[in-house]
Write a protein that holds these residues in place. Sequence first.
Motif, short mmCIF file in Angstrom:
data_model
loop_
_atom_site.label_atom_id
_atom_site.label_comp_id
_atom_site.label_asym_id
_atom_site.label_seq_id
_atom_site.Cartn_x
_atom_site.Cartn_y
_atom_site.Cartn_z
N GLY A 172 6.24 -8.41 -0.85
CA GLY A 172 6.98 -8.66 0.35
C GLY A 172 6.60 -8.47 1.87
O GLY A 172 7.14 -7.63 2.38
N ASN A 173 5.29 -8.77 1.58
CA ASN A 173 4.71 -9.01 3.01
C ASN A 173 4.26 -7.73 3.77
O ASN A 173 4.18 -7.63 4.85
N ASP A 174 4.04 -6.73 3.06
CA ASP A 174 4.02 -5.36 3.49
C ASP A 174 3.13 -4.41 2.29
O ASP A 174 3.43 -4.14 1.13
N ILE A 175 2.06 -3.96 2.79
CA ILE A 175 0.94 -3.21 1.85
C ILE A 175 0.75 -1.68 2.70
O ILE A 175 -0.20 -1.18 2.29
N ASN A 176 1.39 -1.44 3.55
CA ASN A 176 1.18 0.01 4.15
C ASN A 176 0.93 1.09 3.48
O ASN A 176 0.15 1.86 3.35
N ALA A 177 2.13 1.27 2.25
CA ALA A 177 2.24 2.16 1.41
C ALA A 177 0.70 2.20 0.48
O ALA A 177 0.33 3.32 0.32
N GLU A 178 0.39 1.12 0.13
CA GLU A 178 -0.97 0.72 -0.82
C GLU A 178 -2.06 1.14 -0.04
O GLU A 178 -2.71 1.86 -0.57
N LYS A 179 -1.98 0.72 1.46
CA LYS A 179 -3.37 1.28 2.02
C LYS A 179 -3.33 2.63 2.15
O LYS A 179 -4.35 3.16 2.30
N SER A 180 -2.36 3.44 2.43
CA SER A 180 -2.20 4.80 2.66
C SER A 180 -2.62 5.47 1.40
O SER A 180 -3.30 6.27 1.24
N PHE A 181 -2.26 4.65 0.14
CA PHE A 181 -2.59 5.65 -0.94
C PHE A 181 -4.04 5.48 -1.25
O PHE A 181 -4.67 6.31 -1.68
N ARG A 182 -4.81 4.24 -1.09
CA ARG A 182 -6.10 3.98 -1.13
C ARG A 182 -6.86 5.20 -0.32
O ARG A 182 -7.75 5.38 -0.76
N GLU A 183 -6.40 5.51 0.85
CA GLU A 183 -7.06 6.41 1.79
C GLU A 183 -7.04 7.77 1.14
O GLU A 183 -8.35 8.44 1.05
N VAL A 184 -6.17 8.00 0.35
CA VAL A 184 -6.29 9.41 -0.46
C VAL A 184 -6.86 9.39 -1.87
O VAL A 184 -7.28 10.55 -2.53
N GLN A 185 -6.59 8.19 -2.53
CA GLN A 185 -7.11 7.89 -3.84
C GLN A 185 -8.01 6.78 -3.81
O GLN A 185 -7.42 5.47 -4.35
N PRO A 186 -9.20 6.92 -3.24
CA PRO A 186 -9.91 5.74 -2.94
C PRO A 186 -10.51 4.83 -4.42
O PRO A 186 -10.91 3.70 -4.51
#
Length: 197
Positions: free
Chosen positions: A50-64
């Motif tokens: 859906g043209n939005d990966i903000n949640a995934e990017k935030s998730f990667r910050e805490v679970q690299p």
Amino acid sequence: EMVPGAVAKCASRSSISANIIRAFRNDDEQKFAVLSVDSSESTVLTIGVGNDINAEKSFREVQPNTRFFGADPISQINRKLYSTLGQFFPVAIGNETKMGFAYVLKNGFYRGETLLHLDFVVFIKHFMKMSTIDHLWIDAEGAEYGMFPMFSRGGAFEQENIVICQINMEVHNPDAQQKKLFSDFMHMLLRDKRYIL
């Protein structure tokens, strides 16, 4: 029985006993997750980018140490975005492989189109080549209703030994029949005791 093994597998990969739930915000919604307790690799599967990966990017910050897989039939923007995180597949995911109607986001608006849908189990087993999904995030613009039976005891995931540890699912604009399907789905999940709701 597979279920106790699946629960143990998922519990060993997260902090379920700590009862810590984290929220990850997209532009118009939140995803929730119980995070891994160690640095072992985890997976996120996003159905409907859906043209939005903000949640995934935030998730990667805490679970690299996370592998990301995303699927969306509209690839122009979604491929570019999701490929910065992981592997992107330009396909609609559903309960069976078929040509079918789907709502897709194009130029900022949702519109109906006839598209190729790939069976969810086939996608996980043959395209992702995995059997355990730690975090499943579904925003399938209505296709989620057909997926409900796959999660049941004896359903397609269990038959194919696919373990889904955590699920975030957006349910879209239900009519009367879909409200009944959703109600039946929630009762099935509670009855089957396969997931924490």
